[in-house]
Design an enzyme around this catalytic site. Structure first.
Site, PDB file in Angstrom:
ATOM      1  N   ARG A   1       2.459  13.885  -1.528  1.00  0.00           N
ATOM      2  CA  ARG A   1       3.076  13.563  -0.251  1.00  0.00           C
ATOM      3  C   ARG A   1       3.610  12.151  -0.410  1.00  0.00           C
ATOM      4  O   ARG A   1       3.285  11.559  -1.413  1.00  0.00           O
ATOM      5  CB  ARG A   1       2.114  13.815   0.736  1.00  0.00           C
ATOM      6  N   GLY A   2       4.175  11.864   0.705  1.00  0.00           N
ATOM      7  CA  GLY A   2       4.840  10.369   0.769  1.00  0.00           C
ATOM      8  C   GLY A   2       6.399  10.844   0.366  1.00  0.00           C
ATOM      9  O   GLY A   2       6.727  11.372  -0.595  1.00  0.00           O
ATOM     10  N   ALA A   3       7.173   9.897   1.181  1.00  0.00           N
ATOM     11  CA  ALA A   3       8.603  10.729   0.818  1.00  0.00           C
ATOM     12  C   ALA A   3       9.304  10.429  -0.449  1.00  0.00           C
ATOM     13  O   ALA A   3       9.797  11.321  -1.055  1.00  0.00           O
ATOM     14  CB  ALA A   3       9.708   9.659   1.983  1.00  0.00           C
TER      15      ALA A   3
ATOM     16  N   ARG B   1       9.105  20.629   3.584  1.00  0.00           N
ATOM     17  CA  ARG B   1       8.885  19.465   4.710  1.00  0.00           C
ATOM     18  C   ARG B   1      10.160  19.063   5.238  1.00  0.00           C
ATOM     19  O   ARG B   1      10.823  18.715   4.411  1.00  0.00           O
ATOM     20  CB  ARG B   1       8.060  18.391   4.129  1.00  0.00           C
TER      21      ARG B   1
ATOM     22  N   GLN C   1      -4.540   9.538   5.700  1.00  0.00           N
ATOM     23  CA  GLN C   1      -4.139   9.071   4.280  1.00  0.00           C
ATOM     24  C   GLN C   1      -4.350   7.463   4.222  1.00  0.00           C
ATOM     25  O   GLN C   1      -4.484   7.051   2.880  1.00  0.00           O
ATOM     26  CB  GLN C   1      -2.643   8.930   4.298  1.00  0.00           C
TER      27      GLN C   1
ATOM     28  N   ASP D   1       9.947   7.571   6.153  1.00  0.00           N
ATOM     29  CA  ASP D   1      10.121   8.964   5.869  1.00  0.00           C
ATOM     30  C   ASP D   1      11.782   8.998   5.836  1.00  0.00           C
ATOM     31  O   ASP D   1      12.429  10.155   5.441  1.00  0.00           O
ATOM     32  CB  ASP D   1       9.588  10.043   6.592  1.00  0.00           C
TER      33      ASP D   1
ATOM     34  N   ASN E   1       8.412   7.368  10.613  1.00  0.00           N
ATOM     35  CA  ASN E   1       7.339   7.202   9.737  1.00  0.00           C
ATOM     36  C   ASN E   1       6.233   7.889  10.471  1.00  0.00           C
ATOM     37  O   ASN E   1       6.566   8.647  11.417  1.00  0.00           O
ATOM     38  CB  ASN E   1       7.041   5.723   9.417  1.00  0.00           C
ATOM     39  N   LYS E   2       5.060   7.810   9.796  1.00  0.00           N
ATOM     40  CA  LYS E   2       3.674   8.625   9.974  1.00  0.00           C
ATOM     41  C   LYS E   2       3.516   8.248  11.517  1.00  0.00           C
ATOM     42  O   LYS E   2       3.660   7.268  12.015  1.00  0.00           O
ATOM     43  CB  LYS E   2       2.830   8.124   9.159  1.00  0.00           C
TER      44      LYS E   2
HETATM   45  O1  MRU Z   1       2.784  13.092   5.633  1.00  0.00           O
HETATM   46  P1  MRU Z   1       2.763  12.152   4.782  1.00  0.00           P
HETATM   47  O2  MRU Z   1       1.520  11.584   4.016  1.00  0.00           O
HETATM   48  O3  MRU Z   1       3.808  12.598   3.605  1.00  0.00           O
HETATM   49  O4  MRU Z   1       3.383  10.797   5.257  1.00  0.00           O
HETATM   50  C1  MRU Z   1       3.617   9.777   4.498  1.00  0.00           C
HETATM   51  C2  MRU Z   1       4.350   8.355   5.306  1.00  0.00           C
HETATM   52  O5  MRU Z   1       4.432   8.635   6.565  1.00  0.00           O
HETATM   53  C3  MRU Z   1       4.660   7.429   4.625  1.00  0.00           C
HETATM   54  O6  MRU Z   1       4.489   6.207   5.107  1.00  0.00           O
HETATM   55  C4  MRU Z   1       6.325   7.503   4.180  1.00  0.00           C
HETATM   56  O7  MRU Z   1       6.155   8.603   3.385  1.00  0.00           O
HETATM   57  C5  MRU Z   1       6.692   6.486   3.457  1.00  0.00           C
HETATM   58  S1  MRU Z   1       6.046   6.525   1.735  1.00  0.00           S
HETATM   59  C6  MRU Z   1       6.649   5.282   0.713  1.00  0.00           C
END
Ligand code: MRU
Length: 364
Positions: A53-55, A90, A203, A244, A254-255
């Site tokens: 996960r993470g963009a 996603r 996370q 994201d 973002n999250k």
């Molecule tokens: O749902 P996730 O764990 O994929 O969400 C991740 C985030 O929100 C991060 O902050 C974002 O992807 C930036 S990663 C460098």
């Protein structure tokens, strides 16, 4: 990043050349498990079910997923089907579509027999580029941290608040929000990170705290609701989060919970920075609140939490009554007006169309 003294990226080609190795993040911080993806279906599952996960890491995994698809069947129809399958995993992080489009554009004019090798090379290029971009984000963020350090007494740490995991585990290496922190440590600056646990999937607690521990970065885990209180008491010098999807206007998706941190930061005059690689910018979107699709995830993530029990087993426990309703929007949008600056690989931009235009004149 080193794990138990050994350097790792978060994704790499398996030694046999026929698979892609990832760290299965569902088991962290309790178990460090590496799994091999061998088909586009497995890559799609790994993204959708958040093994990765993470963009930026989602983008790199999708690129490798297309390469795996081309090994199975390099036809035009298979290319389109694989792209669609991966894109559907996603909806919010734009890096996913960006990486898929980059690989597809490269493959479309090629004869099918040439596609698998080129797709693999292109996926590796995207992964390598992510590492370089994050290092540059780190260098640019470090300048901000050095300036903050000047206002500190000798030995007094710079206190940074971060949300979710925009660290090494969310990218191929270094992370975005964590890159300035890791470079600051190399530079001899004293830093301390407050880590939001980041419900519902935690996370922050399970990934950010784990990677900061492995990196030897001083940190303190807090519940999501503690940030505003800490800011009121002068305990946070700066917030750095990831993104994201960032719009051409500088709005940041973002999250979930990031927006509330930005509001608290504004109320307490705490600088609120977003660290992001340029592939996270969606130049086609201006108003983030109206235009960015927000992923709605399974209510189970709200109703249950995962952890390690006293018997050592990783287990899930229900925390809400049976039969109740739960909503689970996974991201929110922080309007540009609440963002102090965007830390990119090209420098720190004001969160505005003009600010982004200055750094990316070819895009706007
Ligand atoms: O749902 P996730 O764990 O994929 O969400 C991740 C985030 O929100 C991060 O902050 C974002 O992807 C930036 S990663 C460098």
């Amino acid at each position: 990043m080193k794990v138990d003294g050994r350097p790792y990226r978060t994704i790499w080609l398996n030694a046999d050349g026929w698979g892609v190795d990832i760290i299965d993040q569902r088991w962290l911080p309790h178990e460090f498990r590496i799994v091999t993806l061998r088909s586009v279906g497995e890559a799609a599952t790994a993204i959708r079910d958040m093994w990765v996960r993470g963009a930026p890491l989602i983008g790199a995994t999708a690129a490798y997923g297309l390469a795996l698809a081309m090994r199975e069947d390099p036809s035009d129809a298979a290319l389109v089907a694989a792209r669609d399958k991966l894109a559907a995993t996603r909806p919010t992080a734009i890096n996913l579509r960006w990486a898929l489009d980059a690989v597809r554009k490269r493959l479309a004019p090629l004869a099918p027999h040439a596609r698998a090798a080129v797709a693999c090379a292109e996926a590796k290029r995207i992964a390598d580029e992510d590492v370089e971009i994050n290092r540059a984000i780190g260098r640019n963020g470090l300048k901000l941290l050095r300036r903050l350090a000047e206002s500190k007494k000798p030995g007094e740490p710079i206190n940074i608040l971060t949300h979710c995991n925009a660290g090494w585990l969310a990218t191929v290496d270094y992370g975005t929000a964590t890159a300035p922190i890791y470079l600051a440590m190399e530079d001899g600056l004293s830093v301390h990170v407050y880590v939001d646990e980041t419900r519902p999937r935690n996370q922050g607690a399970s990934l950010t705290a784990w990677e900061l521990t492995h990196h030897g970065a001083p940190h303190t885990l807090i519940v999501d609701n503690a940030g505003g209180h800490l800011m009121q008491h002068g305990l946070i010098d700066m917030v750095i989060v990831g993104s994201d999807r960032t719009t051409a206007n500088g709005d940041v998706c973002n999250k979930i919970g990031t927006y509330l941190k930005a509001l608290a930061a504004r109320d307490n005059a705490v600088p609120f920075y977003v660290a992001l690689p340029s592939p996270t910018i969606d130049w086609t979107v201006r108003d983030g609140v109206k235009e960015i699709p927000i992923e709605e995830r399974d209510a189970d993530e709200v109703n249950f939490v995962q952890g390690r029990g006293d018997d050592g087993a990783i287990t899930r426990v229900r925390i809400a009554p049976e039969g109740g309703r739960a909503a689970n929007p996974a991201f929110d949008v922080t309007p540009a007006r609440l963002v102090t600056g965007l830390i990119t690989e090209r420098g720190v931009a004001e969160a505005s169309p003009q600010g982004l235009k200055t750094l990316f004149p070819e895009r706007v």
